[in-house]
Design an enzyme around this catalytic site. Structure first.
Site, short mmCIF file in Angstrom:
data_model
loop_
_atom_site.label_atom_id
_atom_site.label_comp_id
_atom_site.label_asym_id
_atom_site.label_seq_id
_atom_site.Cartn_x
_atom_site.Cartn_y
_atom_site.Cartn_z
CB VAL A 13 -0.95 -0.02 1.22
CG1 VAL A 13 -1.66 1.31 1.38
CG2 VAL A 13 -1.97 -1.14 1.05
CD GLU A 163 -0.52 -7.94 -2.33
OE1 GLU A 163 0.08 -8.93 -2.77
OE2 GLU A 163 -0.58 -7.65 -1.13
CG ASN A 227 -14.54 -20.75 -4.67
OD1 ASN A 227 -14.61 -20.56 -5.88
ND2 ASN A 227 -13.58 -20.24 -3.92
CE1 TYR A 259 -34.55 -10.32 -1.09
CE2 TYR A 259 -33.17 -10.59 -3.04
CZ TYR A 259 -34.40 -10.68 -2.43
OH TYR A 259 -35.49 -11.11 -3.13
CB CYS A 270 -38.92 -19.34 -1.58
SG CYS A 270 -40.40 -19.44 -2.57
#
Ligand SMILES: NC(=O)c1ccc[n+]([C@@H]2O[C@H](COP(=O)([O-])OP(=O)(O)OC[C@H]3O[C@@H](n4cnc5c(N)ncnc54)[C@H](O)[C@@H]3O)[C@@H](O)[C@H]2O)c1
Length: 439
Positions: A13, A163, A227, A259, A270
């Site tokens: 940084v 990065e 993932n 949301y 649901c």
């Protein structure tokens, strides 16, 4: 004429910020305890491997706008503004190690003792809310004998670089966030970021500190989510790339602010059912999906927070406004509001319930069966008259979107209001005791 900047910590940084500020025409002195990094930067070489850094550091060195030193006192005395970009690593326990921030604050304080001019200190390291005001400012005050806000200012300005594309991210950030105790302290920062594109938010130091964490938390949730979803797809024989592409194209509900505002728990016919079905299927496939599996427990915990907020008042006469899981519907299946009422009744509270969309006479099928199983005496608690429900209540729980005018005239000054749904501030009635559970 550019500003004169000292910048502490020449890691990712710090060195990118130093090179970019110099590139933008300011005079920068980098400070680090690592002699190797100081020597590299001071001789025109980048201390980190990062796109465009070699070019920017060499250019800034050639034009004499970028220097580096281990002499923190000289760096502060020769500058108008100091940036602090030192590391904030994890200790073994996970606790944030603020020793570098504290040490640099001591050094800046020692330097300010010798300085008569006003100085601005800007923390850029990622720190928990309160660190700038409760650690950095008092440490500088102690070492300098000077007063924050009078002789020097502390500000917080988080960094959103990644990065690999750090220079590009610095020059084109998603936004610039400037946290201060007094907007006048931001004058040099406004000047520094004048040409940087994107929206600039001027806010409190604590909000600025927290936005950095919330951003990183959300990025981590997104990676974990993607993932786990991808893993599920693979094991279900579904093409993950196709699913992701179509899923991401919905910018109304999926990739959108929908949301994302703190409010009450999810419910309805649901989300809970679908989460259970997917995590159950995952278990059948021998898959561990800790993020997806954590969502029902997280939601249950949030319902409990609502109940605890009511019980903490010590009052037992409760008016619950809203019964269905969402305003404008009479669907009671898995409504978290129903769960709150059930828990409060179990704790011995007297609960009256109002919901303009729910009439027991009109309920049918699984909806009616559900409520009669969970709260068999719901019929005697429910009323279509808000005034009647509020009349004897000590605590009013807002569990549905409601118009200010509906409630304002009926509330008495000694009634406590607990807002579960985070009503828009324009819709909130003005009353002495009004509190939310996560805002
Ligand atoms: N790396 C990133 O992409 C990134 C992005 C945004 C925010 N951040 C945050 O920024 C902060 C810095 O991260 P980094 O990756 O640049 O850290 P880093 O570990 O790469 O660099 C920190 C530097 O501070 C120096 N330092 C330590 N004590 C010092 C002192 N007393 N005086 C001067 N220098 C001192 C170290 O020698 C080191 O060079 C952290 O809080 C981090 O969480 C990092």
């Amino acid at each position: 004429m550019g500003l004169s900047i000292s910048l502490f910590g020449l890691g990712y940084v710090g060195s990118v910020s130093a090179a970019c500020f110099a590139h933008m025409g300011h005079k920068v002195t980098g400070v680090d305890i690592s002699k190797a990094k100081v020597e590299m930067l001071d001789s025109g070489r980048s201390p980190i491997i990062e796109a465009r850094m070699e070019e920017l550091v060499a250019e800034a060195n050639k034009s004499c706008r970028l220097h580096a030193t281990t002499d923190s006192i000289a760096a502060v005395l020769g500058s108008d503004i100091s940036f602090v970009c030192v590391g904030t690593p994890s200790l073994r326990s996970g606790k944030l190690d603020l020793s570098h921030v504290e040490h640099v604050s001591e050094e800046i304080g020692a330097a300010l003792k010798q300085k008569n001019m006003f100085h601005t200190v800007v923390l850029r390291s990622t720190v928990l809310p309160g660190t700038t005001e409760d650690l950095m400012a008092p440490t500088i005050e102690k070492m300098s004998g000077k007063r924050a806000g009078v002789d020097f200012a502390v500000c917080y300005n988080p960094e959103f670089m990644r990065e690999g594309s750090a220079v590009a991210d610095f020059l084109q950030p998603p936004y610039t966030i400037l946290g201060s105790q007094n907007a006048q302290h931001l004058a040099p920062l406004r000047e520094l970021y004048r040409e940087i594109p994107g929206t600039t938010f001027e806010t409190t130091i604590r909000v600025a500190e927290m936005v950095k964490y919330v951003s990183n938390l959300f990025h981590a949730v997104k990676v974990g989510f993607a993932n786990e979803v991808g893993t599920l797809c693979k094991h279900l024989g579904v093409e993950a790339d196709q699913v992701t592409k179509i899923f991401m194209s919905d910018t109304k509900l999926n990739i959108s602010p929908a949301y994302l505002s703190p409010g009450f728990a999810f419910g309805g016919s649901c989300l809970p059912k679908d989460l259970r079905a997917i995590t159950h299927r995952g278990k059948e496939l021998d898959l561990e999906l800790p993020l997806l599996e954590s969502l029902i427990p997280s939601n249950t915990k949030h319902v409990e927070r609502g109940v605890e907020a009511v019980l903490r008042t010590g009052k037992r006469k409760i008016a619950m406004l809203g019964l269905s899981f969402k305003a404008g519907t009479d669907d009671l299946r898995e409504s978290p509001q129903v769960q709150v009422i059930k828990r409060l009744l179990g704790e011995g509270c007297q609960v009256r319930v109002w919901d303009k969309d729910v009439s027991l006479g009109r309920l049918a099928g699984s909806n009616r069966q559900y409520i009669e199983e969970v709260i068999p005496r719901i019929g005697s608690l429910l009323s279509a008259e808000m005034a009647e429900v509020l009349r004897d209540a000590e605590v009013v729980v807002i569990g549905t979107k409601i118009e200010k005018s509906e409630l304002a005239n009926l509330l008495t000054p000694n009634q406590k209001v607990i807002d579960l749904v985070n009503l828009d501030p324009n819709r909130r009635p003005e009353t002495a005791s009004y509190e939310g559970i996560c805002w």
